[in-house]
Design a protein around this motif. Sequence first.
Motif, PDB file in Angstrom:
ATOM      1  N   UNK A  86     -45.057  45.036  32.281  1.00 33.42           N
ATOM      2  CA  UNK A  86     -46.228  45.350  31.459  1.00 33.42           C
ATOM      3  C   UNK A  86     -47.440  44.753  32.139  1.00 33.42           C
ATOM      4  N   UNK A  87     -48.592  45.363  31.918  1.00 30.10           N
ATOM      5  CA  UNK A  87     -49.815  44.842  32.521  1.00 30.10           C
ATOM      6  C   UNK A  87     -50.910  44.683  31.480  1.00 30.10           C
ATOM      7  N   UNK A  88     -51.656  43.589  31.612  1.00 37.34           N
ATOM      8  CA  UNK A  88     -52.779  43.368  30.728  1.00 37.34           C
ATOM      9  C   UNK A  88     -53.937  44.291  31.052  1.00 37.34           C
ATOM     10  N   UNK A  89     -54.862  44.390  30.127  1.00 45.83           N
ATOM     11  CA  UNK A  89     -56.014  45.278  30.268  1.00 45.83           C
ATOM     12  C   UNK A  89     -57.263  44.413  30.464  1.00 45.83           C
ATOM     13  N   UNK A  90     -57.980  44.649  31.553  1.00 47.79           N
ATOM     14  CA  UNK A  90     -59.198  43.892  31.818  1.00 47.79           C
ATOM     15  C   UNK A  90     -60.181  44.063  30.654  1.00 47.79           C
ATOM     16  N   UNK A  91     -60.590  42.941  30.077  1.00 49.89           N
ATOM     17  CA  UNK A  91     -61.536  42.918  28.964  1.00 49.89           C
ATOM     18  C   UNK A  91     -61.021  43.660  27.726  1.00 49.89           C
ATOM     19  N   UNK A 122     -59.096  44.112  24.009  1.00 49.95           N
ATOM     20  CA  UNK A 122     -59.061  43.363  22.755  1.00 49.95           C
ATOM     21  C   UNK A 122     -57.638  42.885  22.485  1.00 49.95           C
ATOM     22  N   UNK A 123     -57.492  42.024  21.493  1.00 53.11           N
ATOM     23  CA  UNK A 123     -56.171  41.535  21.103  1.00 53.11           C
ATOM     24  C   UNK A 123     -55.242  42.705  20.791  1.00 53.11           C
ATOM     25  N   UNK A 124     -55.746  43.675  20.029  1.00 55.14           N
ATOM     26  CA  UNK A 124     -54.927  44.833  19.629  1.00 55.14           C
ATOM     27  C   UNK A 124     -54.532  45.660  20.848  1.00 55.14           C
ATOM     28  N   UNK A 181     -51.818  43.771  22.942  1.00 56.59           N
ATOM     29  CA  UNK A 181     -50.514  43.809  22.278  1.00 56.59           C
ATOM     30  C   UNK A 181     -49.910  45.202  22.376  1.00 56.59           C
ATOM     31  N   UNK A 182     -50.748  46.233  22.264  1.00 58.34           N
ATOM     32  CA  UNK A 182     -50.250  47.613  22.376  1.00 58.34           C
ATOM     33  C   UNK A 182     -49.737  47.883  23.784  1.00 58.34           C
ATOM     34  N   UNK A 183     -50.417  47.343  24.798  1.00 63.22           N
ATOM     35  CA  UNK A 183     -49.950  47.516  26.178  1.00 63.22           C
ATOM     36  C   UNK A 183     -48.559  46.907  26.357  1.00 63.22           C
ATOM     37  N   UNK A 184     -48.334  45.762  25.745  1.00 63.40           N
ATOM     38  CA  UNK A 184     -47.028  45.100  25.813  1.00 63.40           C
ATOM     39  C   UNK A 184     -45.979  45.924  25.061  1.00 63.40           C
ATOM     40  N   UNK A 185     -46.354  46.454  23.902  1.00 65.99           N
ATOM     41  CA  UNK A 185     -45.432  47.298  23.131  1.00 65.99           C
ATOM     42  C   UNK A 185     -45.035  48.548  23.904  1.00 65.99           C
ATOM     43  N   UNK A 186     -45.987  49.117  24.615  1.00 61.78           N
ATOM     44  CA  UNK A 186     -45.680  50.301  25.429  1.00 61.78           C
ATOM     45  C   UNK A 186     -44.646  49.947  26.495  1.00 61.78           C
ATOM     46  N   UNK A 233     -38.984  48.088  15.781  1.00 60.87           N
ATOM     47  CA  UNK A 233     -40.379  48.166  15.358  1.00 60.87           C
ATOM     48  C   UNK A 233     -41.303  47.619  16.441  1.00 60.87           C
ATOM     49  N   UNK A 234     -42.579  47.915  16.288  1.00 56.81           N
ATOM     50  CA  UNK A 234     -43.575  47.383  17.210  1.00 56.81           C
ATOM     51  C   UNK A 234     -43.877  45.924  16.870  1.00 56.81           C
ATOM     52  N   UNK A 235     -44.189  45.156  17.901  1.00 53.79           N
ATOM     53  CA  UNK A 235     -44.579  43.769  17.696  1.00 53.79           C
ATOM     54  C   UNK A 235     -45.954  43.709  17.060  1.00 53.79           C
ATOM     55  N   UNK A 236     -46.136  42.778  16.147  1.00 48.97           N
ATOM     56  CA  UNK A 236     -47.424  42.631  15.464  1.00 48.97           C
ATOM     57  C   UNK A 236     -48.150  41.359  15.889  1.00 48.97           C
TER      58      UNK A 236
END
Length: 470
Positions: free
Chosen positions: A52-57, A59-61, A64-69, A79-82
């Motif tokens: 998984x890769x983080x998104x430059x700049x 948001x928290x949401x 977290x969605x990038x990690x869920x993907x 379920x998806x992580x909250x």
Amino acid sequence: MERIIGRESEIRALTEIAGSGRPEFVAVYGRRRVGKTFLVRSAFKDKFVFYATGIIEGTYEQELEAFNIGLERYGWKGDKATNWMSAFKMLTELLKSKCSRRTTRQVVFLDELPCFDTQGSGFIKALDFFWNGSASWMDNIMFVVCGSATSWMIKNLIHSKGGLHKRLTHDIPLHPFDLATTEKYCRSRRGRWDRLSILQTYSVLGGIPYYLSLLDFNESVAENIDRMFFSDDALLKNEYKALYRSMYTHPDGYIAIIEKLAGIRQGMTRAELAGALGVHNNGHFGDMLDDLVHCDFIRRYNNGTNENGGIYQLIDFFTLFYHQFGKRRTTDNHYWSNLLNDPAQNTFYGLAFERVCMWHFRKVIAALGVSGIHSEFYSWRSSKSTPAVQIDMVIDRSDGVVNICEMKYSRLPYVMTKAETEKIELREATFHSENPDRQWTQVVLITTKGLKCNTHSSVAQKELTLDDLF
């Protein structure tokens, strides 16, 4: 996938770590565009048990969605992580199901790790819980993380004082290419530029793989620079701001340091720099300077002594070019091409060549045939003369010899003049007077195309050329 150029020692290190037979936590760090992700992907041929890769700049949401993907891509059906604790709990369950029946090395790769750590997210505590409570118990897990935000990587992983203190098993800094690897990269792209052209390119772009990937070898060096910096749709028009924004959570202070050093060729002491910026010379300021050193933006040297209070100097080629030329508001799309043979361009290449030689000082030592002799490398400036005499490269050897290196850029064999000879002799004499215990000096002249023999060329006892830096 494109074949990786260079990085032999880094790939060898990752391969050896992968074969250790125990759980490993590895951090690969370095400045933006230096090729961290490509290195890890190439070393493991994209064979990850999770990525998984983080998104430059982001948001928290969004983070977290990038990690869920990533979880869904690698087989998570729940379920998806909250929040981050639940996200790493799900990753743990996924890894148990994937790895419990496998004895071979299983690589987990989190790219742009610092991006996940948005303010108040609890990411660090969840990461700590994941490694200490789960992953470190799995012998076949190799947990690899990357990040351009080097200050974050150093503070939270490499020099962590919290739950991840000494949990990192290996850290691998990734530096820009040297000249030899840059030439190898150009050849891999069917580029047939001569070494002077490669030097000119390096003087502007440094050995940053992404910047080099933008080169068109059907064009001249000047045409490439015009296209990247001065055309209407210049490829690197917004790179400067993006570079520092991506690496530091609060970039303004770092940019202020860079901009101040950009105008001072010889560098500044920490006290001088703090005074010029009007900031407190405290631990936080020292940490910022260390961050910039770790990212290869600046260097610190001790002026030939073991005393505190070293001198800081800007050495990043892209940043130096940007501040002198790249940020100019010009309507001339062929600005650099039209500046050929202009004193301003020749002066820039001359100053850049000095820094190229310093960046390749180990090559200089090898070319002098003294690799087996303990040597200390530094720049030196007089503490007594006015104006202060400066020697850009001093090689202080344990056999009693001090090499005073002079670097001269020229497109033709360099012609030594009487005036230049007198300057070199003054520098050597000043060094002697302030360092009476180091009387055996040897002048080394490093040129691009060699030295033309005349009545003044004997000032140099040793001669090296651009080829010795490759």
